[in-house]
Motif scaffolding. Structure first.
Motif, PDB file in Angstrom:
ATOM      1  N   GLY A 155       0.787  -1.220   0.000  1.00  0.00           N
ATOM      2  CA  GLY A 155       0.000   0.000   0.000  1.00  0.00           C
ATOM      3  C   GLY A 155       0.820   1.272   0.000  1.00  0.00           C
ATOM      4  N   ARG A 156       2.155   1.146   0.001  1.00  0.00           N
ATOM      5  CA  ARG A 156       2.999   2.330   0.143  1.00  0.00           C
ATOM      6  C   ARG A 156       3.956   2.550  -1.025  1.00  0.00           C
ATOM      7  NH1 ARG A 156       3.073  -0.585   4.703  1.00  0.00           N
ATOM      8  NH2 ARG A 156       5.124  -1.456   4.200  1.00  0.00           N
ATOM      9  N   CYS A 157       4.312   1.507  -1.752  1.00  0.00           N
ATOM     10  CA  CYS A 157       5.298   1.652  -2.836  1.00  0.00           C
ATOM     11  C   CYS A 157       4.676   2.396  -4.025  1.00  0.00           C
ATOM     12  CB  CYS A 157       5.823   0.289  -3.270  1.00  0.00           C
ATOM     13  SG  CYS A 157       4.600  -0.749  -4.109  1.00  0.00           S
ATOM     14  N   GLY A 158       5.505   2.713  -5.000  1.00  0.00           N
ATOM     15  CA  GLY A 158       5.028   3.473  -6.144  1.00  0.00           C
ATOM     16  C   GLY A 158       3.904   2.793  -6.907  1.00  0.00           C
ATOM     17  N   ASN A 159       4.022   1.484  -7.156  1.00  0.00           N
ATOM     18  CA  ASN A 159       2.982   0.779  -7.894  1.00  0.00           C
ATOM     19  C   ASN A 159       1.684   0.714  -7.098  1.00  0.00           C
ATOM     20  OD1 ASN A 159       4.268   0.202 -10.354  1.00  0.00           O
ATOM     21  ND2 ASN A 159       5.359  -1.530  -9.460  1.00  0.00           N
ATOM     22  N   CYS A 160       1.757   0.493  -5.801  1.00  0.00           N
ATOM     23  CA  CYS A 160       0.540   0.492  -4.982  1.00  0.00           C
ATOM     24  C   CYS A 160      -0.131   1.861  -5.029  1.00  0.00           C
ATOM     25  CB  CYS A 160       0.862   0.115  -3.540  1.00  0.00           C
ATOM     26  SG  CYS A 160       1.148  -1.648  -3.266  1.00  0.00           S
ATOM     27  N   ARG A 161       0.652   2.922  -4.853  1.00  0.00           N
ATOM     28  CA  ARG A 161       0.081   4.270  -4.871  1.00  0.00           C
ATOM     29  C   ARG A 161      -0.493   4.619  -6.233  1.00  0.00           C
ATOM     30  NH1 ARG A 161       5.021   5.608  -2.478  1.00  0.00           N
ATOM     31  NH2 ARG A 161       5.534   6.878  -4.317  1.00  0.00           N
ATOM     32  N   ASP A 162       0.042   3.977  -7.277  1.00  0.00           N
ATOM     33  CA  ASP A 162      -0.407   4.267  -8.643  1.00  0.00           C
ATOM     34  C   ASP A 162      -1.583   3.396  -9.062  1.00  0.00           C
ATOM     35  OD1 ASP A 162      -0.094   5.824 -10.957  1.00  0.00           O
ATOM     36  OD2 ASP A 162       1.029   4.242 -11.968  1.00  0.00           O
ATOM     37  N   PRO A 215      -1.446  -2.587  -7.326  1.00  0.00           N
ATOM     38  CA  PRO A 215      -0.897  -3.335  -6.190  1.00  0.00           C
ATOM     39  C   PRO A 215      -0.401  -4.726  -6.547  1.00  0.00           C
ATOM     40  CG  PRO A 215      -3.290  -3.267  -6.080  1.00  0.00           C
ATOM     41  CD  PRO A 215      -2.882  -2.309  -7.166  1.00  0.00           C
ATOM     42  N   ALA A 216      -0.831  -5.291  -7.689  1.00  0.00           N
ATOM     43  CA  ALA A 216      -0.321  -6.601  -8.087  1.00  0.00           C
ATOM     44  C   ALA A 216       1.151  -6.548  -8.466  1.00  0.00           C
ATOM     45  CB  ALA A 216      -1.141  -7.164  -9.254  1.00  0.00           C
ATOM     46  N   TYR A 217       1.701  -5.346  -8.622  1.00  0.00           N
ATOM     47  CA  TYR A 217       3.117  -5.182  -8.914  1.00  0.00           C
ATOM     48  C   TYR A 217       3.835  -4.519  -7.743  1.00  0.00           C
ATOM     49  CZ  TYR A 217       1.151  -6.182 -13.463  1.00  0.00           C
ATOM     50  OH  TYR A 217       0.460  -6.768 -14.489  1.00  0.00           O
ATOM     51  N   CYS A 218       3.299  -4.747  -6.557  1.00  0.00           N
ATOM     52  CA  CYS A 218       3.877  -4.211  -5.325  1.00  0.00           C
ATOM     53  C   CYS A 218       5.331  -4.650  -5.168  1.00  0.00           C
ATOM     54  CB  CYS A 218       3.047  -4.696  -4.142  1.00  0.00           C
ATOM     55  SG  CYS A 218       3.705  -4.279  -2.518  1.00  0.00           S
ATOM     56  N   ASP A 219       6.144  -3.778  -4.586  1.00  0.00           N
ATOM     57  CA  ASP A 219       7.551  -4.117  -4.342  1.00  0.00           C
ATOM     58  C   ASP A 219       7.695  -5.365  -3.481  1.00  0.00           C
ATOM     59  OD1 ASP A 219       8.283  -1.900  -5.774  1.00  0.00           O
ATOM     60  OD2 ASP A 219       8.904  -0.697  -4.049  1.00  0.00           O
ATOM     61  N   SER A 236      -5.001  -5.891 -11.188  1.00  0.00           N
ATOM     62  CA  SER A 236      -6.248  -5.409 -10.594  1.00  0.00           C
ATOM     63  C   SER A 236      -6.021  -4.575  -9.346  1.00  0.00           C
ATOM     64  CB  SER A 236      -7.141  -6.602 -10.218  1.00  0.00           C
ATOM     65  OG  SER A 236      -7.440  -7.374 -11.350  1.00  0.00           O
ATOM     66  N   GLU A 237      -6.834  -3.583  -9.169  1.00  0.00           N
ATOM     67  CA  GLU A 237      -7.000  -2.906  -7.896  1.00  0.00           C
ATOM     68  C   GLU A 237      -8.233  -3.568  -7.293  1.00  0.00           C
ATOM     69  OE1 GLU A 237      -7.674  -1.224  -4.688  1.00  0.00           O
ATOM     70  OE2 GLU A 237      -9.200  -0.534  -6.085  1.00  0.00           O
ATOM     71  N   THR A 238      -8.020  -4.427  -6.298  1.00  0.00           N
ATOM     72  CA  THR A 238      -9.055  -5.378  -5.882  1.00  0.00           C
ATOM     73  C   THR A 238     -10.329  -4.721  -5.377  1.00  0.00           C
ATOM     74  OG1 THR A 238      -8.023  -5.533  -3.692  1.00  0.00           O
ATOM     75  CG2 THR A 238      -7.373  -7.162  -5.338  1.00  0.00           C
ATOM     76  N   GLU A 239     -10.211  -3.610  -4.672  1.00  0.00           N
ATOM     77  CA  GLU A 239     -11.403  -2.992  -4.110  1.00  0.00           C
ATOM     78  C   GLU A 239     -12.252  -2.296  -5.164  1.00  0.00           C
ATOM     79  OE1 GLU A 239     -11.444  -1.343  -0.093  1.00  0.00           O
ATOM     80  OE2 GLU A 239      -9.273  -1.528  -0.127  1.00  0.00           O
TER      81      GLU A 239
END
Length: 368
Positions: A93-100, A103-107, A317-320
């Motif tokens: 929820g904090r890395c660049g991909n999550c913020r963008d 989240p499936a490409y989270c660090d 996907s952004e699951t929510e």
């Protein structure tokens, strides 16, 4: 307070699932205790159990959970006891991909979901006889009657649909649908070939049928699955065992090659076929999960005319956002996931795995 529950444990690579009691740890502040009502079985679970993907064993798998919140950690405000939830992958929820919004490409994706088997502090929420088990698989390890779940894995839904229909949305369904809606985004009149008519491929076909794509081709070796693909929206089907040259067949159907192709089998030879099935500027999306280190051979000169090969995880996907959207489509009768599902009891998890390997069950779901 720690809780004893029943879970399907895999002792070692290649082993069978064994139903036995395990101990769930106290909730940490950002965790949720969920009473699991249904859990889908996915090829990724079978790959880990078979030793094809690294995960600490003995351990508890399961990453398509659905259930009811029983308790929440001290920092949880998004859900409350009694809420119906679908359990999907976790992310920081904090890395660049999550913020963008990716989240499936989270660090932290690989250690947090697939290979870590533990919380970020190194502890596991599951133990047996005083020894930690591999747990927190995709933030949940839902092959159990209760699960300690990371808050980022929890998606709250409000629906009267049976939970056994909802659990596959956590991985297989959103992977196929997301590949179409998030990665390919079919243009009006475009063509799409889907290699593999399992849960992921058939979900992609259902998603494509709701898009402006005009030609939707399903490729598989099982006639019954091709019939179902037609029912779910495929305009053409190819029985791969009966056709000598699948890419040539697709080029003939589309008049030169598909605008896009999805490889949903995890077989790299099929991925090569998918590449050679596309037109200039065509797009290939690989969603199958072969063993680590697997490679595919692609003629670089063939891809030079603008062809793209893209790997995708969980439909990008952004699951929510995506999961509730699919629930709404299901409620409206526009996304018939129920046609993919066969149900089993938890104690029949090995039968479900065998049926999935044999191809007689498209999406087995354990109902608890």
């Amino acid at each position: 307070m720690s809780l004893i529950t029943e879970a399907a444990v895999v002792e070692s690579a290649g082993g069978r699932f064994v139903i036995q009691p395990v101990l769930l740890d106290d909730l940490q502040p950002h965790e949720v205790l969920v009473d699991i009502k249904a859990a889908g079985l996915c090829h990724t679970d079978l790959s880990v159990a078979g030793g094809g993907l690294p995960f600490p064993l003995p351990g508890v798998l399961g990453h398509e959970g659905a259930g009811v919140v029983s308790a929440v950690g001290s920092a949880i405000s998004r859900v409350a006891p009694g809420d119906t939830v679908i359990l999907s992958f976790t992310s920081c929820g904090r890395c660049g991909n999550c913020r963008d919004g990716h989240p499936a490409y989270c660090d932290t994706w690989l250690p947090a979901n697939l290979i870590g088997g533990a919380r970020i502090d190194g502890s596991s929420p599951i133990s047996r006889d005083g020894k930690a088990l591999g747990g927190r698989f995709f933030g949940q390890s839902s092959f159990a009657r209760q699960a300690v779940v990371d808050e980022r894995s929890v998606v709250k839904v409000e629906t009267t649909l049976p939970l056994e229909l909802l659990s596959p949305l956590a991985c297989g369904v959103q992977t196929g649908a997301g590949a179409v809606w998030n990665a390919i985004r079919p243009r009006p009149g475009s063509s799409l070939a889907v290699f593999g008519a399992g849960a992921v491929g058939l979900s992609a076909i259902m998603a494509a049928a709701l898009s402006p794509a005009v030609t939707i081709i399903a490729v598989d070796m099982v006639p019954a699955r091709l019939e179902l693909a037609r029912e779910l929206g495929a305009t053409h089907t190819i029985h791969a065992s009966a056709v000598q040259d699948v890419p040539a067949e697709i080029r003939q159907i589309t008049g030169g090659g598909a605008d896009a192709a999805i490889e949903a089998t995890g077989n790299t030879k099929v991925l090569e076929q998918a590449v050679f099935s596309t037109a200039a500027r065509g797009q290939v999306v690989a969603v199958g999960a072969p063993a680590f280190g697997t490679t595919a051979a692609v003629d670089v000169n063939f891809i030079m005319p603008g062809r793209r090969v893209q790997g995708i995880t969980l439909g990008d996907s952004e699951t929510e956002t995506l999961i509730p959207a699919i629930v709404a489509l299901m409620e409206a009768g526009r996304f018939p996931v129920e046609k993919l599902i066969s149900t089993y009891k938890l104690e029949d998890v090995n039968l479900a795995a065998d049926d999935m390997k044999a191809g007689s069950a498209i999406k087995p779901v354990l109902v608890l």
